[in-house]
Design an enzyme around this catalytic site. Structure first.
Site, PDB file in Angstrom:
ATOM      1  CD  GLU A  65      41.377  37.331  45.108  1.00  0.00           C
ATOM      2  OE1 GLU A  65      41.157  38.149  44.526  1.00  0.00           O
ATOM      3  OE2 GLU A  65      40.661  36.733  45.894  1.00  0.00           O
TER       4      GLU A  65
ATOM      5  CG  ASP B 241      41.242  39.454  47.868  1.00  0.00           C
ATOM      6  OD1 ASP B 241      42.527  40.080  47.361  1.00  0.00           O
ATOM      7  OD2 ASP B 241      40.239  39.572  47.295  1.00  0.00           O
TER       8      ASP B 241
ATOM      9  CE  LYS C 238      38.192  34.533  46.644  1.00  0.00           C
ATOM     10  NZ  LYS C 238      37.661  35.951  45.860  1.00  0.00           N
TER      11      LYS C 238
ATOM     12  NE  ARG D  43      37.920  36.491  38.510  1.00  0.00           N
ATOM     13  CZ  ARG D  43      37.338  37.433  38.143  1.00  0.00           C
ATOM     14  NH1 ARG D  43      37.177  37.944  36.825  1.00  0.00           N
ATOM     15  NH2 ARG D  43      36.622  38.295  39.047  1.00  0.00           N
TER      16      ARG D  43
ATOM     17  CG  ASP E  50      41.456  42.620  44.143  1.00  0.00           C
ATOM     18  OD1 ASP E  50      41.254  41.852  45.058  1.00  0.00           O
ATOM     19  OD2 ASP E  50      40.529  43.890  44.500  1.00  0.00           O
TER      20      ASP E  50
ATOM     21  CE  LYS F  64      40.010  42.878  47.874  1.00  0.00           C
ATOM     22  NZ  LYS F  64      38.786  43.194  46.671  1.00  0.00           N
TER      23      LYS F  64
ATOM     24  CG  ASP G  52      38.250  36.769  49.412  1.00  0.00           C
ATOM     25  OD1 ASP G  52      37.157  36.552  48.961  1.00  0.00           O
ATOM     26  OD2 ASP G  52      39.105  37.039  48.739  1.00  0.00           O
TER      27      ASP G  52
HETATM   28  N1  BES Z   1      37.097  38.985  47.179  1.00  0.00           N
HETATM   29  C1  BES Z   1      36.911  39.832  46.370  1.00  0.00           C
HETATM   30  C2  BES Z   1      35.372  39.959  46.092  1.00  0.00           C
HETATM   31  C3  BES Z   1      34.637  40.608  47.309  1.00  0.00           C
HETATM   32  C4  BES Z   1      34.519  42.097  47.320  1.00  0.00           C
HETATM   33  C5  BES Z   1      34.225  39.914  48.179  1.00  0.00           C
HETATM   34  C6  BES Z   1      33.731  42.626  48.373  1.00  0.00           C
HETATM   35  C7  BES Z   1      33.547  40.342  49.342  1.00  0.00           C
HETATM   36  C8  BES Z   1      33.157  41.753  49.513  1.00  0.00           C
HETATM   37  C9  BES Z   1      37.329  39.392  44.933  1.00  0.00           C
HETATM   38  O1  BES Z   1      38.566  38.833  45.120  1.00  0.00           O
HETATM   39  C10 BES Z   1      37.841  40.610  44.101  1.00  0.00           C
HETATM   40  O2  BES Z   1      38.427  41.280  44.576  1.00  0.00           O
HETATM   41  N2  BES Z   1      37.114  40.948  42.905  1.00  0.00           N
HETATM   42  C11 BES Z   1      37.143  42.146  42.297  1.00  0.00           C
HETATM   43  C12 BES Z   1      37.127  41.547  40.628  1.00  0.00           C
HETATM   44  C13 BES Z   1      37.412  42.661  39.871  1.00  0.00           C
HETATM   45  C14 BES Z   1      39.194  42.906  40.063  1.00  0.00           C
HETATM   46  C15 BES Z   1      37.486  42.052  38.379  1.00  0.00           C
HETATM   47  C16 BES Z   1      36.121  42.974  42.516  1.00  0.00           C
HETATM   48  O3  BES Z   1      35.212  42.550  42.673  1.00  0.00           O
HETATM   49  O4  BES Z   1      36.290  44.138  42.399  1.00  0.00           O
HETATM   50 ZN    ZN Z   2      39.016  37.541  46.793  1.00  0.00          ZN
HETATM   51 MN    MN Z   3      40.311  39.799  45.118  1.00  0.00          MN
END
Ligand code: BES
Ligand code: ZN
Ligand code: MN
Length: 513
Positions: free
Chosen positions: A360, A281, A276, A362, A358, A288, A299
């Site tokens: 993104e 992000d 990834k 996947r 968010d 966020k 990220d």
């Molecule tokens: N990049 C984030 C995940 C992340 C969170 C990485 C904290 C490192 C530290 C990812 O893209 C994300 O935002 N995931 C969401 C998924 C949700 C919207 C289904 C999350 O974990 O809240």
């Molecule tokens: Zn992310």
């Molecule tokens: Mn995200």
């Protein structure tokens, strides 16, 4: 890293060293005083006095810096606690602790004593080669910290010369070759991890998708590997709707990077390593919160892990094939950004309803898997900072895994046992897959908070076309707020070594038949 590593070269003459590292076990300190058995009578006495007062107990990762004040050629001795049954992980941790102590006294030319007991313990546990590798990795990795971009840069402390000195009557000349092999492998592995850390620590304004592609091109050129970098137009031709959808909100356009390593032209098998590469992000329209958002420069930790692994693979040149794929984009909110409710058509033809912009990672990874498959990958491993949920489940202690193939996961697990990078498998019961069904498309991009790591992983797995696949969620392990063991604060470069061990082991297994 220009560190010079030697085995048994200095012999009794330690005058050239700034410091000596001596691993000590509790047992040695408890034993009846045998003056001089550890280093020399006065120094041994001082160390035992510290033990008697409970100040130095030779606990794992505990260190004690002792000034030798003319009693010994090297100015300092770094006593480092070790458990002789702590395994290869214990060795790496002990070396890392010693390195932190060496940095305190700015000792760059060092001798590491290998006591007879310690050498014997390698025979029983991991063998000399892996022991040498682990000690080298621990020493080098613990010192590779983030370099801040200051007006007056402070120089990063690094080791210049490390000489491992076996001790005892039968000072193991027969393991010299193994030791040197392990030592060199350790150095190479540390270089790959360092590359991953440096890339991940770069700020988002320095590392856009285009810049990440540039770094990949540099690496490919250095290693003489074939590389394709697809820009947004080429991605559009190939209908990479996931990558383009995530990238469309940013002025910095997305890229699909593919590096080919061909070590076995007689085989149709190829590893697909997909990382990834979200260079920043923000969450996009599903923005966020501000607190801690700066950490989202990490990220692209999965992409960095894949590039770090490719650096090592490109140097070791094993007889296997690898297709490394990095879908990279910047996830921004803007008038052009994707919105909740949008439906994207992915490279595979599957459609996806966006319920949260968010989620993104996947989306770009789905096209990453398809790209790997179209380029000949037959076994897939993706590495991604995918979900905050993985750190709710496992903290920063382990990388979470999701798979469609227990056999492949077992290989990942045994690789991770050798590298000390912990991996924990989540279940993938069919019920979880139902949570990402959509009324508007084939899938939706989020199954909600509960079981988020699993549904996120299974979304990606949907694009594996039934090929063996393992997903590694490094959202909890790619970035640390405080250093520990061989990992510094900030980017850790986690999974670089595990990916390499995984693909190298395949080669060994095939050679054995
Ligand atoms: N990049 C984030 C995940 C992340 C969170 C990485 C904290 C490192 C530290 C990812 O893209 C994300 O935002 N995931 C969401 C998924 C949700 C919207 C289904 C999350 O974990 O809240
Ligand atoms: Zn992310
Ligand atoms: Mn995200």
């Amino acid at each position: 890293m220009g560190v010079q590593l030697t085995y048994g070269a200095r012999g009794a003459d330690q005058a050239a060293s700034d410091a000596l590292v001596r691993f000590v076990s509790k047992k040695e300190l408890i034993q009846e005083e045998n003056a001089g058995a550890i280093i020399q009578p006065q120094i041994d006495h001082a160390l035992r006095a510290l033990y008697a007062k409970g100040l130095f107990k030779a606990e794992p990762e505990q260190t004690e810096i002792v000034a030798t004040l003319g009693l010994y050629p090297a100015a300092h001795i770094v006593f480092t606690g070790i458990e002789h049954d702590g395994g290869v992980r214990g060795l790496r941790l002990a070396a890392a602790a010693a390195a932190i102590a060496l940095k305190k006294i700015r000792a760059a030319n060092i001798t590491v004593l290998l006591s007879e007991d310690l050498l014997l313990s390698f025979d029983k546990s991991c063998g000399a080669e892996l022991a040498a590798q682990a000690l080298t990795e621990g020493l080098l990795l613990a010192l590779h910290v983030r370099e801040p971009l200051k007006r007056e840069p402070n120089e990063r402390f690094t080791l210049k010369a490390v000489s491992f000195e076996p001790q005892g009557a039968n000072a193991k000349a027969e393991i010299k070759a193994l030791w040197e092999q392990g030592m060199n492998k350790g150095k190479l592995y540390a270089e790959g991890v360092s590359l991953a850390r440096d890339l991940t620590n770069l700020p988002g304004n320095d590392l856009t998708p285009e810049r990440l592609a540039y770094h990949a091109e540099e690496l490919a050129r250095e290693l003489d590997l074939e590389i394709e970098v697809m820009d947004e137009w080429s991605a559009a031709e190939q209908r990479m709707g996931g990558l383009l959808g995530v990238g469309q909100g940013s002025i910095n356009p997305p890229r699909m990077i593919v590096i080919h390593y061909k070590g076995d032209s007689s085989s149709d098998e190829a590893w697909g390593l997909i990382g990834k590469g979200i260079t920043f992000d923000t969450g996009g329209i599903s923005l966020k919160r501000a607190d801690g958002m700066q950490e989202m420069i990490s990220d692209m930790g999965g992409a960095a892990a894949v590039l770090g692994a490719m650096r090592i693979i490109g140097e070791l040149k094993p007889a296997i094939n690898v297709v490394a794929v990095i879908p990279t984009a910047e996830n921004m909110p803007s008038d052009r950004a994707i919105k909740p409710g949008d439906v994207l058509r992915m490279m595979s033809g599957h459609t996806v309803e966006i319920v949260n912009t968010d989620a993104e990672g996947r989306l770009v990874l789905a096209d990453g898997l398809t790209t790997a498959i179209t380029r000949g990958a037959t076994r897939l491993v993706d590495v991604a900072t995918l979900t905050g949920a993985v750190s709710v489940a496992l903290g920063t202690e382990a990388t979470g895994a999701v798979t469609n193939n227990d056999e492949l996961f077992k290989q990942v697990q045994s690789a991770s046992e050798r590298t000390g990078e912990r991996v924990w498998l989540f279940p993938s019961y069919p019920e979880y897959k139902k949570k990402i069904r959509s009324d508007a498309a084939d899938l939706k991009n989020s199954g909600g908070r509960y079981g988020g790591t699993i549904t996120g992983g299974l979304f990606i797995g949907h694009f594996a076309e039934g090929l063996p696949w393992v997903h590694l969620d490094i959202a909890g392990t790619a970035w640390l707020d405080a250093g520990r063991g061989w990992e510094p604060k900030g980017a850790t470069g986690v999974m670089v070594r595990t990916l390499v061990e995984l693909v190298l082991h395949q080669e060994e297994a095939e050679r054995r038949g």
